[in-house]
Design an enzyme around this catalytic site. Structure first.
Site, PDB file in Angstrom:
ATOM      1  N   HIS A  30     -12.350   6.936  81.798  1.00  0.00           N
ATOM      2  CA  HIS A  30     -13.339   7.497  82.729  1.00  0.00           C
ATOM      3  C   HIS A  30     -12.818   7.506  84.158  1.00  0.00           C
ATOM      4  CE1 HIS A  30     -17.361   8.416  84.164  1.00  0.00           C
ATOM      5  NE2 HIS A  30     -17.196   7.492  85.097  1.00  0.00           N
TER       6      HIS A  30
ATOM      7  N   GLU B  67      -6.534  36.674  76.477  1.00  0.00           N
ATOM      8  CA  GLU B  67      -5.704  36.076  77.523  1.00  0.00           C
ATOM      9  C   GLU B  67      -5.426  37.067  78.648  1.00  0.00           C
ATOM     10  OE1 GLU B  67      -3.400  32.712  74.829  1.00  0.00           O
ATOM     11  OE2 GLU B  67      -2.479  34.675  75.084  1.00  0.00           O
TER      12      GLU B  67
ATOM     13  N   TYR C  36      -6.467  36.835  70.468  1.00  0.00           N
ATOM     14  CA  TYR C  36      -6.056  35.942  71.555  1.00  0.00           C
ATOM     15  C   TYR C  36      -5.273  36.676  72.639  1.00  0.00           C
ATOM     16  CZ  TYR C  36      -1.257  35.606  69.712  1.00  0.00           C
ATOM     17  OH  TYR C  36       0.024  35.891  69.302  1.00  0.00           O
TER      18      TYR C  36
ATOM     19  N   LYS D 201       3.814  34.820  79.548  1.00  0.00           N
ATOM     20  CA  LYS D 201       2.363  34.989  79.618  1.00  0.00           C
ATOM     21  C   LYS D 201       1.701  33.731  80.184  1.00  0.00           C
ATOM     22  CE  LYS D 201       0.173  34.783  75.811  1.00  0.00           C
ATOM     23  NZ  LYS D 201      -0.194  35.126  74.432  1.00  0.00           N
TER      24      LYS D 201
ATOM     25  N   GLU E  38     -12.948  12.196  77.707  1.00  0.00           N
ATOM     26  CA  GLU E  38     -13.740  11.063  77.234  1.00  0.00           C
ATOM     27  C   GLU E  38     -14.922  11.533  76.382  1.00  0.00           C
ATOM     28  OE1 GLU E  38     -16.067   8.789  80.155  1.00  0.00           O
ATOM     29  OE2 GLU E  38     -15.657  10.395  81.602  1.00  0.00           O
TER      30      GLU E  38
ATOM     31  N   CYS F 155       4.756  34.123  74.773  1.00  0.00           N
ATOM     32  CA  CYS F 155       3.957  32.981  75.226  1.00  0.00           C
ATOM     33  C   CYS F 155       4.462  32.349  76.521  1.00  0.00           C
ATOM     34  CB  CYS F 155       3.859  31.934  74.127  1.00  0.00           C
ATOM     35  SG  CYS F 155       5.372  31.612  73.209  1.00  0.00           S
TER      36      CYS F 155
ATOM     37  N   CYS G 125       8.650  34.857  72.045  1.00  0.00           N
ATOM     38  CA  CYS G 125       8.013  33.781  72.801  1.00  0.00           C
ATOM     39  C   CYS G 125       8.654  33.585  74.166  1.00  0.00           C
ATOM     40  CB  CYS G 125       8.066  32.471  72.010  1.00  0.00           C
ATOM     41  SG  CYS G 125       7.296  31.081  72.874  1.00  0.00           S
TER      42      CYS G 125
END
Length: 449
Positions: free
Chosen positions: A438, A183, A179, A52, A443, A49, A44
């Protein structure tokens, strides 16, 4: 814990899970050593990760700078320099590696920079031939990229090598539909490479909600990324100019400058001596463990990707914590694997937690899916037609929210908070009763009717 062994705990692998297990066990008073043959931090931090995600950030500027013109910014003279990003990312990796080393040092964990092999239920043999003993051994060596047995496969690279490229290739072929493939397809496309994704199956991201992954495929095609499905590799040839000729079954050959293998990862158990001491392994070499991370040999435990349960860094960290609390903290702890959130840092990103719609259809007596398909405000002013899609899955009998899935800007950041609601078993009524914030994209989660 007993002084009849050199250590109370010996850990193989100083990745995220191994580091967490080591420092927490040491904090509980255990004498701990960690053997790491490469660099502290694991996949990682060093080649996964973290670097990356930094490339993902760098790639996003391609669209952000283009959109900025619609917001009044003069950005006509932009130029991307790959070595600058590459070197800055590698520098950050070195900084993080130093932090991980400091964590172990502060907790008085001994780091042994060698490969280690288990030679007995309580014995480890180091690369230099020396042997040490430990009351408990923890295997946390992670996994490695899988390279298929295809003629010429050695001409491709894996995610391990991507971060060290001298130059950017003009034509990239990415093998895989998971994934990692998704990616890097987005990353290289934003860096102006021509990207072709080749998958032996008929879909991408098969564990994600079908409507969400279909939206990513549609957007990717609109951006100019090519896809070839049901296309197994036959062979890869390297030409005199260094380029590649890639032969696929039932497809025209592809000319490329780089082939990236992203077809899965296998547990790193080869040569560790596990089977010789009686540790049972799965068909792909994964260490088989019980709910307490204990293997078939009582003194040997395993956590993280080497067990091939859920290959996610936060899961490995949670398993390392649970191991340390259970074995050395007097606080029996188990990891709950239900409703683990996950994300794909594609362009745009995907995030999800809980049941997909197809899973709800198979598992629930009755369910309802609420969908919001909208164009983010920023995209409207930027003149970008790309749309976001949010989906909430409800168990109709209980009104409980059992799944949330989304694709769109900042989807992973939004989902982290929403995952708490799914984990807590909140109802659609409670979502509806929450006042919207908002104007935001998030939302939409409380406005679906």
């Amino acid at each position: 814990m007993t002084t009849s062994y050199d250590y109370d705990l010996f850990v193989l692998g100083a990745g995220s899970g191994g580091v967490r297990a080591s420092r927490v066990s040491a904090a509980h008073g255990a004498r701990v050593a960690v053997a790491e043959e490469y660099r502290v931090g694991g996949t990682c931090v060093i080649r996964g990760c973290v670097p990356k995600k930094l490339l993902v950030y760098g790639a996003h500027f391609a669209e952000d700078l283009q959109d900025a013109r619609r917001f009044g910014w003069d950005v006509d003279h932009c130029r991307f320099d790959w070595p600058t990003l590459r070197d800055n990312v590698l520098f950050e990796v070195e900084r993080l590696e130093g932090i991980y080393n400091d964590i172990l040092e502060r907790n008085e964990v001994e780091v042994i920079p060698q490969r280690a092999r288990i030679s007995g239920p309580h014995e480890v043999t180091l690369e230099d031939g020396s042997k040490v003993t430990a009351g408990t051994i923890l295997v946390a060596v992670g996994a490695r990229p899988f390279v298929p047995d295809v003629p010429g496969a050695e001409h491709g690279i894996t995610s391990n090598e991507v971060f060290h490229l001298e130059t950017l290739p003009k034509r990239v072929v990415i093998a895989g539909g998971g994934y990692i493939a998704s990616e890097f397809a987005g990353i290289f496309h934003q860096f102006s490479c021509h990207v072709t994704v080749v998958n032996r199956g008929d879909r991408i991201l098969r564990h994600y909600d079908e409507q969400i992954r279909d939206r990513l495929l549609t957007i990717s095609l609109m951006k100019g990324i090519d896809f070839k499905f049901n296309a197994p590799f036959e062979k890869i040839e390297k030409k005199e100019d260094g380029s590649l000729r890639i032969q696929l079954q039932g497809q025209d050959p592809i000319e490329a400058d780089m082939l990236l293998w992203a077809v899965g990862r296998n547990p790193n158990t080869e040569g560790l001596g596990l089977e010789e001491v009686g540790v049972k392994l799965g068909k792909n070499g994964a260490v088989l463990v019980d709910d307490d991370n204990q293997s078939s040999v009582p003194s040997i435990y395993a956590i993280g990707d080497v067990t091939d349960r859920v290959q996610l860094t936060p899961v490995a960290i949670r398993e390392g914590q649970a191991f340390a609390e259970t074995v050395f903290g007097g606080n029996p702890t188990r990891v709950d694997y239900e409703n683990i959130p996950s994300a794909v840092f594609s362009h745009p990103p995907i995030a999800g937690v809980g049941m997909t719609e197809s899973q709800a259809r198979d598992k629930l007596g009755s369910y309802k899916a609420y969908v919001s398909d909208f164009r983010p405000m920023k995209n409207v002013l930027a003149g970008r037609n790309e749309r976001a899609l949010y989906k909430i899955i409800i168990d109709e009998e209980t009104d409980q929210v059992v799944g949330i899935h989304m694709i769109g800007p900042d989807a992973p950041e939004i989902l982290q908070a929403a995952a708490i609601a799914v984990k807590a078993g909140l109802t659609k009524k409670q979502f509806d009763e929450t006042i919207a914030l908002h104007p935001t994209m998030s939302e939409e989660l409380v406005l679906m009717r």
